[in-house]
Design a protein around this motif. Sequence first.
Motif, PDB file in Angstrom:
ATOM      1  N   MET A   1       0.858  -1.202   0.000  1.00 27.39           N
ATOM      2  CA  MET A   1       0.000   0.000   0.000  1.00 27.39           C
ATOM      3  C   MET A   1       0.884   1.239   0.000  1.00 27.39           C
ATOM      4  O   MET A   1       1.733   1.393   0.876  1.00 27.39           O
ATOM      5  CB  MET A   1      -0.863  -0.011   1.264  1.00 27.39           C
ATOM      6  CG  MET A   1      -1.869   1.098   1.289  1.00 27.39           C
ATOM      7  SD  MET A   1      -2.736   1.118   2.837  1.00 27.39           S
ATOM      8  CE  MET A   1      -1.646   2.030   3.868  1.00 27.39           C
TER       9      MET A   1
ATOM     10  N   SER B   1       1.662   5.178   0.439  1.00 26.11           N
ATOM     11  CA  SER B   1       1.273   5.968   1.604  1.00 26.11           C
ATOM     12  C   SER B   1       0.006   6.769   1.341  1.00 26.11           C
ATOM     13  O   SER B   1      -0.225   7.280   0.247  1.00 26.11           O
ATOM     14  CB  SER B   1       2.415   6.918   1.952  1.00 26.11           C
ATOM     15  OG  SER B   1       2.022   7.692   3.040  1.00 26.11           O
ATOM     16  N   LEU B   2      -0.752   6.869   2.390  1.00 27.88           N
ATOM     17  CA  LEU B   2      -2.000   7.616   2.302  1.00 27.88           C
ATOM     18  C   LEU B   2      -1.716   9.112   2.310  1.00 27.88           C
ATOM     19  O   LEU B   2      -2.444   9.904   1.732  1.00 27.88           O
ATOM     20  CB  LEU B   2      -2.853   7.237   3.500  1.00 27.88           C
ATOM     21  CG  LEU B   2      -4.262   7.774   3.546  1.00 27.88           C
ATOM     22  CD1 LEU B   2      -5.085   7.063   2.507  1.00 27.88           C
ATOM     23  CD2 LEU B   2      -4.849   7.528   4.908  1.00 27.88           C
ATOM     24  N   ILE B   3      -0.636   9.460   2.967  1.00 32.13           N
ATOM     25  CA  ILE B   3      -0.300  10.867   3.137  1.00 32.13           C
ATOM     26  C   ILE B   3       0.729  11.236   2.095  1.00 32.13           C
ATOM     27  O   ILE B   3       1.602  10.435   1.760  1.00 32.13           O
ATOM     28  CB  ILE B   3       0.298  11.112   4.533  1.00 32.13           C
ATOM     29  CG1 ILE B   3      -0.565  10.444   5.571  1.00 32.13           C
ATOM     30  CG2 ILE B   3       0.399  12.566   4.830  1.00 32.13           C
ATOM     31  CD1 ILE B   3       0.035  10.490   6.930  1.00 32.13           C
ATOM     32  N   SER B   4       0.614  12.428   1.602  1.00 29.44           N
ATOM     33  CA  SER B   4       1.591  12.847   0.612  1.00 29.44           C
ATOM     34  C   SER B   4       2.929  13.074   1.289  1.00 29.44           C
ATOM     35  O   SER B   4       3.006  13.510   2.435  1.00 29.44           O
ATOM     36  CB  SER B   4       1.123  14.124  -0.077  1.00 29.44           C
ATOM     37  OG  SER B   4       1.194  15.182   0.825  1.00 29.44           O
TER      38      SER B   4
ATOM     39  N   ALA C   1       5.195  15.175   0.694  1.00 24.96           N
ATOM     40  CA  ALA C   1       5.580  16.571   0.951  1.00 24.96           C
ATOM     41  C   ALA C   1       5.006  17.087   2.255  1.00 24.96           C
ATOM     42  O   ALA C   1       5.561  17.983   2.881  1.00 24.96           O
ATOM     43  CB  ALA C   1       5.106  17.448  -0.200  1.00 24.96           C
ATOM     44  N   SER C   2       3.892  16.518   2.657  1.00 22.97           N
ATOM     45  CA  SER C   2       3.237  17.074   3.838  1.00 22.97           C
ATOM     46  C   SER C   2       3.917  16.653   5.124  1.00 22.97           C
ATOM     47  O   SER C   2       3.740  17.278   6.156  1.00 22.97           O
ATOM     48  CB  SER C   2       1.778  16.660   3.857  1.00 22.97           C
ATOM     49  OG  SER C   2       1.690  15.267   4.031  1.00 22.97           O
ATOM     50  N   ILE C   3       4.695  15.576   5.085  1.00 25.47           N
ATOM     51  CA  ILE C   3       5.348  15.166   6.328  1.00 25.47           C
ATOM     52  C   ILE C   3       6.839  15.415   6.287  1.00 25.47           C
ATOM     53  O   ILE C   3       7.551  15.038   7.205  1.00 25.47           O
ATOM     54  CB  ILE C   3       5.079  13.689   6.657  1.00 25.47           C
ATOM     55  CG1 ILE C   3       5.414  12.811   5.471  1.00 25.47           C
ATOM     56  CG2 ILE C   3       3.667  13.478   7.101  1.00 25.47           C
ATOM     57  CD1 ILE C   3       5.424  11.347   5.806  1.00 25.47           C
ATOM     58  N   SER C   4       7.316  16.031   5.241  1.00 20.57           N
ATOM     59  CA  SER C   4       8.735  16.367   5.234  1.00 20.57           C
ATOM     60  C   SER C   4       8.880  17.883   5.329  1.00 20.57           C
ATOM     61  O   SER C   4       7.925  18.618   5.156  1.00 20.57           O
ATOM     62  CB  SER C   4       9.384  15.848   3.965  1.00 20.57           C
ATOM     63  OG  SER C   4       8.655  16.277   2.856  1.00 20.57           O
ATOM     64  N   LEU C   5      10.083  18.282   5.571  1.00 17.85           N
ATOM     65  CA  LEU C   5      10.335  19.720   5.742  1.00 17.85           C
ATOM     66  C   LEU C   5      10.096  20.446   4.423  1.00 17.85           C
ATOM     67  O   LEU C   5      10.164  19.841   3.361  1.00 17.85           O
ATOM     68  CB  LEU C   5      11.784  19.932   6.159  1.00 17.85           C
ATOM     69  CG  LEU C   5      12.130  19.519   7.574  1.00 17.85           C
ATOM     70  CD1 LEU C   5      13.621  19.614   7.770  1.00 17.85           C
ATOM     71  CD2 LEU C   5      11.436  20.422   8.556  1.00 17.85           C
ATOM     72  N   PRO C   6       9.802  21.734   4.499  1.00 16.61           N
ATOM     73  CA  PRO C   6       9.713  22.516   3.264  1.00 16.61           C
ATOM     74  C   PRO C   6      11.022  22.434   2.485  1.00 16.61           C
ATOM     75  O   PRO C   6      12.092  22.299   3.068  1.00 16.61           O
ATOM     76  CB  PRO C   6       9.473  23.935   3.774  1.00 16.61           C
ATOM     77  CG  PRO C   6       8.918  23.785   5.105  1.00 16.61           C
ATOM     78  CD  PRO C   6       9.442  22.503   5.663  1.00 16.61           C
TER      79      PRO C   6
ATOM     80  N   SER D   1      12.833  24.435   0.940  1.00 16.71           N
ATOM     81  CA  SER D   1      13.892  25.423   1.145  1.00 16.71           C
ATOM     82  C   SER D   1      14.677  25.151   2.416  1.00 16.71           C
ATOM     83  O   SER D   1      15.830  25.558   2.543  1.00 16.71           O
ATOM     84  CB  SER D   1      13.286  26.824   1.214  1.00 16.71           C
ATOM     85  OG  SER D   1      12.353  26.877   2.258  1.00 16.71           O
ATOM     86  N   LEU D   2      14.052  24.469   3.352  1.00 17.87           N
ATOM     87  CA  LEU D   2      14.729  24.250   4.627  1.00 17.87           C
ATOM     88  C   LEU D   2      15.351  22.871   4.712  1.00 17.87           C
ATOM     89  O   LEU D   2      16.017  22.543   5.681  1.00 17.87           O
ATOM     90  CB  LEU D   2      13.731  24.412   5.781  1.00 17.87           C
ATOM     91  CG  LEU D   2      13.053  25.762   5.889  1.00 17.87           C
ATOM     92  CD1 LEU D   2      12.156  25.798   7.090  1.00 17.87           C
ATOM     93  CD2 LEU D   2      14.088  26.855   6.006  1.00 17.87           C
TER      94      LEU D   2
ATOM     95  N   ARG E   1      18.171  14.674  15.936  1.00 14.49           N
ATOM     96  CA  ARG E   1      17.779  15.844  15.160  1.00 14.49           C
ATOM     97  C   ARG E   1      18.442  17.094  15.716  1.00 14.49           C
ATOM     98  O   ARG E   1      18.930  17.949  14.973  1.00 14.49           O
ATOM     99  CB  ARG E   1      16.268  16.014  15.210  1.00 14.49           C
ATOM    100  CG  ARG E   1      15.593  15.233  14.119  1.00 14.49           C
ATOM    101  CD  ARG E   1      14.112  15.389  14.208  1.00 14.49           C
ATOM    102  NE  ARG E   1      13.466  14.370  13.396  1.00 14.49           N
ATOM    103  CZ  ARG E   1      12.251  13.929  13.592  1.00 14.49           C
ATOM    104  NH1 ARG E   1      11.532  14.406  14.589  1.00 14.49           N
ATOM    105  NH2 ARG E   1      11.727  13.025  12.812  1.00 14.49           N
TER     106      ARG E   1
END
Lengths: 567, 966
Positions: free
Chosen positions: A1, A3-6, A8-13, A15-16, A43
Amino acid sequence: MDSLISKASISLPKSLRATGPAPENARKYNHIANKKLRTTLHRQSAHTERSKALLKDAELLLPNEAGMMEVEGEMDRTWRISQDEIARAVGLDAARGRRELALDGGPYRARYTRNGRHMAIVGQKGHVATFDRQTGTMHSELQLRETCRDITFLQDHSHYAVAQKKYVFIYDRDGVELHRLKSHVEPTRLEFLPFHWLLATVGNSGYLKYQDTSTGQLVAEHRTKLGACVTMTQNFHNAVIHLGHQNGTVTLWTPNLPHPAVRLLAHLGPVCSVSVDPSSGGRYMATAGADGTVKLWDCRSWKEALRSWSARGSSANLAWSQRGCLAVASSGTVNVYSRPSIHAPHPIPSPPPLYLTHPQPAKPLTSLAFCPYEDILAIGHAAGVSSILVPGSGEPNFDSAEADPFEHAKARREREVKSLLDKIQPDMIALDPEFVGSLAPPSKLTSGADPDAVPFARRPRIERLRVQGKADETENVSGDEDAASGADDRAPKHDRAEREKRKMRGKGKSLKRYLRKQRKNVIDPRAVAVREQLAKQRAEREKARAAARNELQPERPSALDRFKRPS
Amino acid sequence: MAKRSKSGPYFSASAASASKSKQRSRRLRGPLRSDVYEYDSQRIRRANVALSLDKEEAIEHGVVSDDDDFSNRRKPRLIGETVDDERIPSDDDEELDSDAAFEESDEERFAGFTFRGPRSKAPRRKTAQASPSSSQEVSLDENEADEEPEEGDPEDFIDILDVLDGRADGELEEGQPTPREGSRETRERAEMSVDEGEDDEDEEDGDGEVDEEEEKTEAMSADEDVNPNALEGLEKFVSSLETSKKRKGYDGFTDPSGPRKRRVVEEKTATGVEGEFTAPTSGQQLQLDDLLASLASQSADVLSLEKSVKVLDPSRSRGAPLSAPLPQRTQERLDREAAYEETKKEVDKWKDVMRQIKDAEHLSFPLQAEPMGKMSNLELAAKFQPSTELETAVDRLLKQAQMREEDLHKTEELKMNHLSVEEVAARRAEVMKTRELMFRAEMKAKRVAKIKSKTYRRLKRRDKERNAAKLGEDSDSEGPESALKRETDRARERATLRHKSTGKWAKAMKRRGELDADQRQDIVEMLERGEKLRKKIQGEEDGDSSDGDSDKSVAALRARAFDELAELKGDDLAAPATGKSKSVFDMKFMQDAAVREQREVDRQVNDFMQELQDIEDAGDGVDSAEASHGDPTVAVERVGGRLSFRPSGVSVSLSMTGSRTPAPSDTSSTTLKSTDLLSASGATPAMSPVDIQTPVVSRSLLSQQSGSAPNPWLTRNGQSSLAGPKKSEVAVSKDSKNSVKSKNKLRKRQKENEDEITKVQDDAVLEISATDLLARPSKSNRQATSAGDGSDEDTEVEEQEKQLKQKKGRGTAKLTAFKQKELVSLAFAGDNVVQEFEEAKRREIEEDAPREVDTSLPGWGSWGGQGTRKAPTKPHFIKKVAGVDPKSRADFGKAHVIISEKRDKKAAKYMLKDLPYPYTSKGQFERSLETPIGKEWNTRLGFQRATLPKVTKKMGTVIKPLEKPS
């Protein structure tokens, strides 16, 4: 399966996001079992390293480099170079720093603003002048017609305070008297702490007073009990006031403590001058006494003086520059010592190698002031103020957010508001400026009570963790050494039983204990089987290991094997 | 499937499922075709239920009613019919679905029914499973499927069915084969999967009642879909029992096809009265189920009701007593367990997602990406399905015309088929090239359209005009419209005053002062135009009216002039020849006069031509002279030259700036201020009448410059003197290399300042003589300076030199230092500074040290008097005061320093008392504080990274819940 979540939404922007791989010198926390904490720490350490690297990269952007005078031949010396030669060699703009202000009105004292743009001078007989050093425009000139002992700018050149015969007076840029600080009686020296907006004064009565110039309150008033004081300086790193006294001691003061944080017996005679090195984070202090010696101290260890030597003449005046040049003015000469050698500990009392010397005939030399962000040293003396060029003394790159020599009126106003908003409370002044938000050091108080008598629940968390065996013992910060050793002493006491016993509240309840006991005595066939299985596996592992080490001899078939049960 | 096997042990699962699907398909077809027959049959089937129940009851109770008798009487006839129809080939049989054959009514019937005497159903099944006969049957099936007569006993079936069949017409209507046929069919199916069938039986045995319930619900729900008004059906059936008999003949044993069904409908309509409250005509008792069936639409309620009713209904239970329900707690626990399993399954789907969310360093909502934008046209076209009528129509048309996308491709390919490979390639290349060119042209046009440069536009415009003019030359005399246009142009020019320097723009330019080349060019152009117009007004149009941009144009002008003259000649000759009208001009005397005039004109023309020829020669000479004078590259510009010929040109003075003029290059900007005109720089010939003016201008300019913008080099000292004019301070600049120079300078300045100084002397500030101050440092020699006033003035240098020398022979330095120290200690010996300090330190240590205070009161709790020994104070009277151990002090072992160990109470509030939560050591926590966050100490990136919130979302966006994972 997928991922249900994109992603990009769970990684940093973007530019950062870190571009490169993780910095390899980041601290590793692989030994920590708690996954969440481990991730957090990883981290954190990665971020620390990255931001350090970024800062290092950003240093490329600093446009200017600090230069020093260097000699070509081995036999040549930098102090042989006179001011004329320097002025001829440097650029026209820099050469303008060499000035002689011939004034009468007694020995003069000079001060610069934090950005080095403006200068204030005060003569003992009451001549006060402030002016823009770069453009040469005069802001104000006063003839106060009474004894004036010191002058200092407040937050910027728009206000300045003068220590006059009886009180401290505050004037604005145009020389209009704004305040008379009646509580500061017979002041001799003034210091302004820019980040706290505190005006500190010390006077003939021996009182050190802190006045908040933003609110007007008298924040603290300390009695030194050491008589009149004519020597005062501030440590720019931690805003501690250093006073030099008649009995040869130097005392360090904060508004919090009614007694000095540190008392140092520096000289046998009265202390004439104290200065703290801003380049080393306030680590080094230089004192000069009436006995004619100059001493260098390490303000962290407070061991014996790093170096001491006797200056010619009796009472020297001292000043550190931004880049760590120490100027010593005594009896008609100004000697400048430069950095790498000046900080080196030197047990034999001898002067450090001289960097630059300048004869100043108009004795006495009453004050020295390095101009921030310029290679200029202002010397206040009996015949006025003269400024000489000391190559490599000033910081070449200014931080416009901090102190901008070229700021215009609007920027000045904005900076004033901002610094008011960023004002630090006077409580926060301490010897260690980074104590705010940190963990309180373990108290040195030794009460007779047994530390183990404190119930588990009431102990600090770090100790509870230690008892439970959850504390990260691999970290031995130097400051934490003794605490760790104390824990080691106690360690054997806490055997497993006790650890279990004190593990959690409610763990030791009678019912639970009873149940645990019950559990121990039950013979469960499944458990037995499992145990047997484990034992078997262990034996096999041992065997394999032994075989790997070639320790195991292959069993010889024996005659008795026939009686073995086939397993 | 289970219900089928209940009625007959031979039913296999596959057969059942097949039949079921068939039925389903029929049901699906039903509403589509709006088949009334289907509809009807369903109703009848429902009616069956009621009937069958009736029958069962009757049989069970042993009470045979009249109706039963009637049905029994009728039964042989039915069988006779079926026997007749049994000749139908088996193919037909197979087509009949078993679903239709065995309705739930049957099951219900058979469920309670004991086929052979008192034997209950369960044991019968057991025998079916376990008995050798059944196994034999199976084996028979495998070996010889066709052996019907031997196997089983169809007669038995028939008999029993006969008994039942009185009311079994409903099923027959559905196309029910005789049970024997059915059994055969099932046997055939059973060949394929015997095991399955057996399994099913097992299952059924286990399930018992529950299965029955399920069947019921299935049946109900199925009916619900197709047959909403079942009650009506029931009544209809009841009322039309007779007709249904007839129908049996048709429907029961033939292919159920459209027309027949329709016939049935006709028959049906003829039957009894429809109505909710019509009494049953057949006189059979209405059962509970009949009533319930009508409520089938509210299925849920009915189900529950039915359940409760069923318990009461003895016909449903299979005779066995109901098992006692589980205890409530157990039941609930089981329910919970089952529910938990379900919930867990559901929740586990989210596990992955939640883990990702938890682990993420940063979340930006929305978490699920939105579908990307709009669909492209291609996508839309590809997915398009005609839905409305119009769309279908259009689609059909397109299809017919073969104009759809794929058809186009096809046709193109077809065309390509006729061509050779080379031709195709060539064609393609051509198309590509055209496309490429078009694209480039488009891009270029776009780029050009974007250019904002005025100069470019002007050049472009001029180019266009020139092109137009070139074209126009050919068509110059073409017609009146061009002339008209020219006239309007001229009028507009005059109206807009573009040529005068009094216009708004010109004034603005004048005011601006400094101009760049373009602007200058513009002004020149303007003035030129003005001049031209003025000339026109003066009537000199012919002379120099043309732009005179190039020699070529001049030549062209001349040629045109000659042409015109020639025309003039010819015209006059031609005009009378062509004129035939009867006007005044036709009269004799007029013609004579015209001839005369013509002659005169000719003469004049000749003269003029002669003159022109002369001028031309002279002009060429002048041109060549000019060219020799001027720069060859700039000789085209002839503004100055033309001006020089002007008689009244003095009023408009022109400065001839250029490389040869002695004036500075900046003058051009200032000349604009004083005069109207200016020339393009660098384009000037040397011979200019205005040259005399330039020195004046330049001089004034110089003075102006020095007045307004002071030279910083020159005036710096003056400014510094301005800074503090009242004071006696003297700024000494040390840039001067030789002292003499500086001295001279200073003397000069002193003289200048002397007046000032005398003025300021009132201030009574002592003037320190600048010469003295200067004299010392200006001497570059160090030895000279050392001989100054102070004895120790430059001794530092000397001493250093001395020390350098001493370094070779060591020891003395140390000795001197030692001496110094000794001397100092001697000097301050009386002060006791050190002792005092030591005392102070001792006191401090004592103060801080932990101590014990005896709080016992003397005389209390102890005996006094002689001979009594002083007992030690009891420990609870000794108060221990915590303190700092002297050895743990920071200043331990450092005699010269006292470091306060007292607690800083005010600062304590800024410190943490305990280690904060996630960290397990002090080091970890301290490292978390190590990196500053503020932007003063970080780069922009570092700052943003450090302060990025854990969750970000765009303002105003709605955060939707996550879509369910599939």
